[in-house]
Enzyme design. Sequence first.
Site, PDB file in Angstrom:
ATOM      1  N   GLY A 255      -2.677   4.337   4.532  1.00 33.06           N
ATOM      2  CA  GLY A 255      -3.075   4.983   3.081  1.00 33.06           C
ATOM      3  C   GLY A 255      -3.211   3.861   2.018  1.00 33.06           C
ATOM      4  O   GLY A 255      -4.401   3.974   1.125  1.00 33.06           O
TER       5      GLY A 255
ATOM      6  N   THR B  88      -1.215  10.019   2.383  1.00 40.25           N
ATOM      7  CA  THR B  88      -2.475   9.512   2.673  1.00 40.25           C
ATOM      8  C   THR B  88      -2.334   8.984   4.176  1.00 40.25           C
ATOM      9  O   THR B  88      -3.592   8.803   4.673  1.00 40.25           O
ATOM     10  CB  THR B  88      -3.090   9.038   1.478  1.00 40.25           C
ATOM     11  OG1 THR B  88      -2.305   7.803   1.401  1.00 40.25           O
ATOM     12  CG2 THR B  88      -3.399   9.618   0.173  1.00 40.25           C
ATOM     13  N   CYS B  89      -1.441   8.284   4.369  1.00 39.49           N
ATOM     14  CA  CYS B  89      -1.406   7.440   5.541  1.00 39.49           C
ATOM     15  C   CYS B  89      -1.362   8.396   6.705  1.00 39.49           C
ATOM     16  O   CYS B  89      -2.046   8.022   7.983  1.00 39.49           O
ATOM     17  CB  CYS B  89      -0.036   6.675   5.809  1.00 39.49           C
ATOM     18  SG  CYS B  89       0.371   5.400   4.365  1.00 39.49           S
ATOM     19  N   PHE B  90      -1.058   9.639   6.792  1.00 35.79           N
ATOM     20  CA  PHE B  90      -0.906  10.545   7.719  1.00 35.79           C
ATOM     21  C   PHE B  90      -1.770  11.766   7.499  1.00 35.79           C
ATOM     22  O   PHE B  90      -1.940  12.840   8.138  1.00 35.79           O
ATOM     23  CB  PHE B  90       0.256  11.010   8.121  1.00 35.79           C
ATOM     24  CG  PHE B  90       1.430   9.771   8.252  1.00 35.79           C
ATOM     25  CD1 PHE B  90       1.495   9.368   9.515  1.00 35.79           C
ATOM     26  CD2 PHE B  90       2.361   9.658   7.277  1.00 35.79           C
ATOM     27  CE1 PHE B  90       2.290   8.237   9.748  1.00 35.79           C
ATOM     28  CE2 PHE B  90       3.179   8.514   7.407  1.00 35.79           C
ATOM     29  CZ  PHE B  90       2.986   7.828   8.468  1.00 35.79           C
TER      30      PHE B  90
END
Length: 901
Positions: free
Chosen positions: A594, A868-870
């Site tokens: 993210g 946001t990374c996942f």
Amino acid sequence: MNPKSESVEASRGSEASSSSINSTPDIVEDQLTSGNIMKRAAAKQLIEKYFYQLLDGCGNVNCDNRYCASSGAARNLSPNEAAAEAIKLFYKEARLCSSVTPNKVSRTDSNSYEPSPSSTLGPNHKNTSENKENQNITTPEPSTASRGEPHTSHTAQQQKQKKRKRYNNGAPLTEERIYKLCDECLQNRAEEPLSKALSKAFSRPSILARCFASKISENANETSKDTEKESKESSRSCDPDKDIDSVAAPQLDVASCRRAFQYLAKVPTEYYSTDLVIALKSLGSYLSKDLKSEKLSIEDAVNCFVITFELPNLGCSDYFEIALPDVCLAIGELPIKGQARLARIWSQYCKDSLRNILETLQQLISLRVVSCNYHVFFHVQEDGHVTGPTRVLKVLYYASILAGVLDSNTLHEEPIVIAHQHDPLESVLGHLYPPSSMKGARNSQLNDPLAVELGVSVLDSRTPYLPFEDFYNEPLSDVIEMDKDCEDYEMVISRPNTRFSFLRHPFVLTVASKSLGLYYENRLRMYSESRAALLQAAVGAARPEPFLRLRVRRSHLIEDALVVLEMISMERALDLKKQLVVEFEGEQGVDEGGVSKEFFQLIVEEIFNPDYGMFTHQQDSRNVWFNPTSFETEAQFTLIGIVLGLAIYNNVILAVNFPMVVYRKLLGRKGSFEDLVDWNPILYNGLKDMLEYTGDDLEEVYYQTFRICYQDVFGTNMFHELKVNGDNIFVTQENKKEFVDLYADFLLNVSVETQFRAFRRGFLMVTDESPLGAFFRPEEVEMLVCGSKVFDFHELEKSTEYDGGYASDSKIVQDFWGIVHSLPLEDKRKLLQFTTGSDRVPVGGLCNLNFVIARNGPDCDRLPTAHTCFNVLLLPEYDTRDKLQDRLLKAINYSKGFGLH
């Protein structure tokens, strides 16, 4: 002439005929095993033939088949007994006499079919001395003890011999012969001559290769038979690949073949389909064996394939389920020069058939992958029914390129050689991880051998005869395990022809599948570099740094990022191929993807800002282009190229609006006039009108010289002469094409040569060993960089997963999607930015976004948050829809820069 050898069906159950026809036992045993190969209709006809053989016999007074009533050895059976026995003989693969036909009624039928006087043989039939000798052969008269009506039986045999000589099933097919056989079949319902003629021709490559010969080759054969024999012998003794493309046209008349088969389509397929399917299956096996052993010349093999794919009803189930896979496997045995010859013939003489061939092959592949259950011990890469047609699709793919509109511009970008740095510990640790020099050597393996042989590439194609998108096969792309295919791809590079990889046939894969393949390829390289870094740290040669780590300040983003990247590119460029990890100073969080997305978004916004001066914005197309008068150094453009390469390498989508010519130039092809269409549509249309203008007063109408005017980033008019003393040379009908080409070359190549060379160099520093150019066309590279342009949130709703107690039928979830679907596009993009770190749609559409909505507690005043990374949205369970809408809009509108992680 032995009647047993007249039919392929006789070779299935006959031990005697199997000794007279080479290599048929292997084929015979495969054709009737448990009904896996024969369709139910074909099996029914075979059982029917056994039935009539048991009841009525074959009519041959000398028959020695103990399962035939004509031999006298079979016992008398009732119809019911004969039916039961016929089924047993079918499963036993018992001997079947060749002249048995359903509804044949007598062992000694003296009323057998006599061809009409009007039915004559084709022009290829010659009454040679050999035929005269055959006419003098008489059948020994049977003894009266064995048959009660010897005179009648003898007459029947003479009539059968006469019919065999009249139709001469071993003769090559011609257009005239097909017409006569079809007319006889339609007028008298006598399907046997047509069926046997097709079966005989299509079961033997040596016969099929001589069918539909062009008139020139026929005359040559008649006048110089001895020369032909010598040439055949020499072709078998020498390299079969030699000089096979020296003939400008094929030795067969493709137009005549197509007309004949169009006439054949008037005949009901049930008259000949069973025998033809069996013959085609035999043909595939023969061709594979003959090509492996080099017994068949490549020209003859190619002619066989061309004729076969001109057949009508090739897409019917019996054909493509039973016979077509074997024919496709045989094409895979062609050497590269043979495949190139087939592609050229298809592109020049078979354009009208390309669409039908493509649809048939796609249907064959799709049906196979849908009906077959692949597992860990049987992958789709091991299924010949899929890999065989895929190899044929490659030949068809290049035939479509050759048959379409090719780019007249053959100028390539100047090669950029990236000096591969050698690790100082390669001599010590080279056996533990692949040295960089070995990794760089794989570049030479990426060119397709067939493309090299044809002298064409996908970059040469402006408009293919068949659209590139029609070659995508979505069912196939869905079942391929890309991690497994990547392993096979690496194996094919190091050891060709050992495994099959669909990534070596990327035209059949969707962009989403190829993107996943590139992702695995890049990950393997990242892991390799990380392992090398850890090994170096283990021996004390360097500090342990398995990642490419960028530590930047938000207030000085460009300066910090470019300084770090410049130092890395100068000290050890191999570190650029490690996994990227970004840290913002003063902010907590671990970059699991993210933070990198946000970093690329911010840096792209600043770099492509017109105030920065490195790029200009085209007002008409809204594209960005290199500023030819930029004050920035080449190093700055190199670092921008590195940023773009890192984005692709780390699977990050960017919000850049380059025209298509940039991606063509990145892949090695210079820009030309046709590339102006999206670079500057107004200029393109104006120049196109000039090219299409045919009046003699062009000089007065346009009043244009070879001196052009353009504006820099500040709006100042700049002038450039396309030729020496160009201001005094007017554009006329004779030189207007030269003017247009020089104008486009200046705008797209000459004026930005310095900036683009530096930009491309930085890009290749990251992607030089990547199979990017081998997997993707320029249009697909644009999608890889910018993502899809389709914002279908209904697809996102269907693919979304739920966690923490939410489900698709939860009230708040239904309210959420109702709000989202009512938002304008700009707010939808903000929602994507808030939840995923990027406002771009991934390759393949929003259905490929692994989006999760998780419950984040009961009703409260908190705003929604996101990982946001996942791609996880944390949504409190608000009481009302109005409150949900209020909190959601505030979150997506005021989230920028607040530590998304």
